[in-house]
Scaffold this active site. Structure first.
Site, short mmCIF file in Angstrom:
data_model
loop_
_atom_site.label_atom_id
_atom_site.label_comp_id
_atom_site.label_asym_id
_atom_site.label_seq_id
_atom_site.Cartn_x
_atom_site.Cartn_y
_atom_site.Cartn_z
N GLY A 26 -28.98 4.10 -4.92
CA GLY A 26 -28.50 2.86 -4.92
C GLY A 26 -27.90 2.46 -6.30
N CYS A 236 -20.98 -8.09 26.71
CA CYS A 236 -19.59 -7.61 26.41
C CYS A 236 -19.01 -7.94 27.83
CB CYS A 236 -19.57 -6.43 25.70
SG CYS A 236 -17.83 -5.83 26.11
N CYS A 239 -17.90 -4.06 29.03
CA CYS A 239 -18.66 -2.88 29.19
C CYS A 239 -20.13 -3.54 29.77
CB CYS A 239 -18.93 -1.99 27.87
SG CYS A 239 -19.74 -2.55 26.81
N CYS A 260 -17.28 -6.40 22.93
CA CYS A 260 -18.13 -5.41 21.68
C CYS A 260 -17.07 -5.52 20.74
CB CYS A 260 -18.34 -3.95 22.14
SG CYS A 260 -19.60 -3.76 23.46
N CYS A 266 -18.02 0.66 22.93
CA CYS A 266 -17.68 -0.19 24.37
C CYS A 266 -16.80 0.70 25.29
CB CYS A 266 -16.69 -1.34 23.94
SG CYS A 266 -16.33 -2.44 25.11
#
Lengths: 275, 354
Positions: A26, A236, A239, A260, A266
């Site tokens: 970080g 979606c 899919c 998606c 997807c």
């Protein structure tokens, strides 16, 4: 042209910065940042990180806003391919290095993978303290009071933080970090991730990292939940997935469709469905 | 189907490039030598901001970008990253410049005199031709004109404030400093900075934010030899010469740390003929390092190290500005969601109060 475009000294410097970044999760490490043949702000930080790591055995995937086929992703992938000749893929599973802009893939990553983020703003404190010299001191003292105040003010006015993407996270219980402009939806995927996550900001000349299996927590009050984007049960249309980040797309007749955002996810779902 | 609109980037890029090629086709027909000679100021702007001294490559870059000079500088910068560094040359001394032009507005009379050289500063800017009188141009000859800075006598008399010398010079292309920024790094950032940005920041100081009204102590445009220690012979050799602009501006005076009253100066230096840029750079340098000397407050844009260090580079600001053209639907989608829920929250709160 040199292998992977950059000269050896540049690659060495970038690798050193990456090692330091991994050693202090970080923490923001400065590096010189070379000028790339792609404009500043178009992924030059991610590119430099990728180019300094990549070798012949790697399989590269590049995504932009969840898609392998969008112009920026195509451009970057073609460039890396032209200076390294590495194999490229659109499959999250197959890739060893994934360079990304604004998304974490939906599929869980594994230990042999490195996720490279393109970062526009490396320092989360920038929102509350634009002076980098002052921000550096605040990081040194782990003084994130200004971020907490911002969170408090937003919560009292709007019920939650107004920050939608690049939501501040605390890495390894120490540094507040900008996770790059990923949606809140992706923030939780950073935590305890099996893959190495590297962040490169070319214009701002900064590199930082989340090593594998590192604790990453969104900045949040104890009595408040961390809310991610809610797609209100939308699935979606392609899919049928109901557990992915969804794009709203308007067709030529102005009708809204939902798909998606992660195109590989997807496509994989569709393939599985067909089998 | 609309879904596919976001894919198909490959063909879209190719088509776009083809269109661009067609649009800029004529530019490629210009010969490099012609462009270098005819658009000498464009070339100089590009080598300065691209921070690569190659007029030929600058010409190619200008042709590639059909006259978009910031874009052209970007081509040069990118090319630079693929070049191996041989090493630093011997420090240049602007006092040794073979002058083409030299002006000092601080003194009425200076050693060596004013040398106007080639300039259109005094031209009446009209697109129609005015009736001209025939004048015989003084033959300037080929004398090399090496004259010391007009401020040298003052410096020798110890009247000018000296900033502490850095032990080693920073190289921003090899490592980038964090605050507090060394002066060598700041000067490098400004030397390759975008002319317009430098002008903008320095103008804030000229017109009210900082109250610095500097005088040009010495402005010079000319040629400098580049000397380099030969890697095998270990001898100093001349590897070429560059055209450059250098400016020393003089600010106000004040007491230094030892209580001595000193004049302050700022320095500007860049590749090519870039007078406005070098003047602007010298003013910002002056403002940064002498803000307590000036009458104005310290809280001003041109005296803010962060403001200058991170905002004057043209290639960087240009790239970032243009990245807004990239798709942002994920970020917008999530912004939009937060907006909707905040709106809902505010409405519910309002209803509760009723």
């Amino acid at each position: 042209m040199r292998y992977a475009f950059l000269d050896e000294e540049a690659k060495k410097e970038i690798r050193r910065a990456i090692l330091k970044a991994i050693a202090i999760p970080g923490y923001i490490v400065s590096f010189a940042s070379r000028e790339m043949p792609v404009a500043r702000g178009w992924g030059t930080g991610g590119l430099q990180v990728t180019l300094s790591l990549i070798n012949e055995k790697d399989i590269l995937k590049v995504i932009d806003q969840g898609c392998d086929g969008s112009v920026n992703a195509v451009n970057i992938r073609n460039f890396i391919n032209s200076v390294t000749n590495v194999e490229t893929t659109t499959s999250t599973k197959e890739a060893t290095i994934i360079q990304t802009r604004h998304r974490v893939p939906e599929l869980e990553l594994n230990e042999n993978q490195t996720l490279v983020f393109q970062v526009p703003m490396p320092d989360i404190l920038e929102t509350v303290e634009p002076n980098t010299a002052k921000a550096k001191i605040m990081h040194a003292n782990a003084d994130y009071s200004k971020l907490w105040v911002l969170l408090y003010e937003d919560t009292s006015l709007y019920g939650d933080s107004r920050i939608s993407n690049r939501y501040p996270v605390i890495v390894n219980k120490r540094y507040a970090m900008d996770p790059s402009p990923i949606p809140k939806y992706d923030t939780l995927k950073l935590n305890n991730c099996k893959a190495l996550q590297l962040f490169g900001a070319g214009r701002e000349k900064k590199i930082y990292a989340i090593p594998p299996y590192t604790k990453v927590k969104p900045l949040k009050f104890e009595d408040r939940e961390f809310n991610i984007e809610n797609f209100e049960g939308k699935v979606c249309e392609k899919c049928g997935s109901s557990n992915s980040f969804i794009d709203e797309v308007y067709d030529d007749e102005g009708k809204v469709h939902y798909y998606c955002n992660d195109t590989d996810f997807c496509d994989c779902n569709l393939k599985e469905g067909e089998e | 189907m609309a879904y596919y609109a976001i894919k198909g980037g490959e063909e879209a890029i190719k088509n776009s490039l083809d269109f661009y090629k067609k649009l800029t086709k004529k530019a490629q027909k210009i010969k490099d030598e012609d462009l270098i000679e005819a658009f000498t100021f464009s070339i100089d702007k590009v080598i300065s901001e691209g921070s690569l001294y190659s007029k030929k490559l600058a010409s190619k870059a200008i042709k590639r970008s059909a006259g978009d000079l910031l874009n052209a500088s970007f081509f040069l910068r990118a090319h630079r990253s693929s070049c191996q560094r041989v090493g630093p040359c011997k420090t240049l001394d602007v006092n040794e410049m073979r002058l083409h032009r030299r002006i000092s507005s601080a003194f009425k009379d200076i050693e060596g005199g004013q040398l106007l050289g080639a300039s259109n500063d005094y031209e009446i800017k009209l697109l129609v031709e005015l009736k001209k009188e025939e004048i015989n141009i003084e033959d300037f000859g080929t004398s090399s004109n090496i004259i010391k800075s007009a401020l040298t006598p003052l410096r020798e008399d110890n009247l000018i404030k000296k900033l502490p010398k850095e032990k080693t010079t920073w190289d921003i292309t090899r490592s980038f400093p964090t605050a507090p920024y060394p002066r060598s790094a700041l000067l490098q950032v400004m030397s390759r900075g975008e002319s317009g940005t430098l002008l903008g920041f320095s103008y804030t100081s000229m017109r009210g934010y900082g109250d610095v009204h500097p005088t040009i102590g010495d402005l010079r445009v000319g040629e400098l030899d580049i000397k380099f220690t030969h890697p095998f012979l270990k001898k100093e050799v001349k590897v070429g010469s560059i055209e450059a602009t250098a400016v020393e501006s003089v600010g106000t005076f004040n007491s230094d740390e030892n209580g001595e009253t000193k004049l302050t100066t700022g320095f500007g230096f860049c590749f090519g003929k870039n007078e406005t840029k070098a003047i602007s750079m010298s003013i910002i340098d002056l403002t940064l390092y002498n803000n307590s000397y000036s009458v104005g407050t310290e809280q001003i844009v041109a005296a803010d190290f962060e403001m200058i260090m991170h905002h004057v580079d043209g290639i960087e600001s240009f790239g970032f500005c243009n990245h807004y053209k990239l798709p942002h639907y994920v970020t917008f989608q999530t912004d939009y969601q937060i907006f909707k829920s905040a709106k809902k929250y505010a409405k519910e709160k309002e209803e509760k109060l009723k």
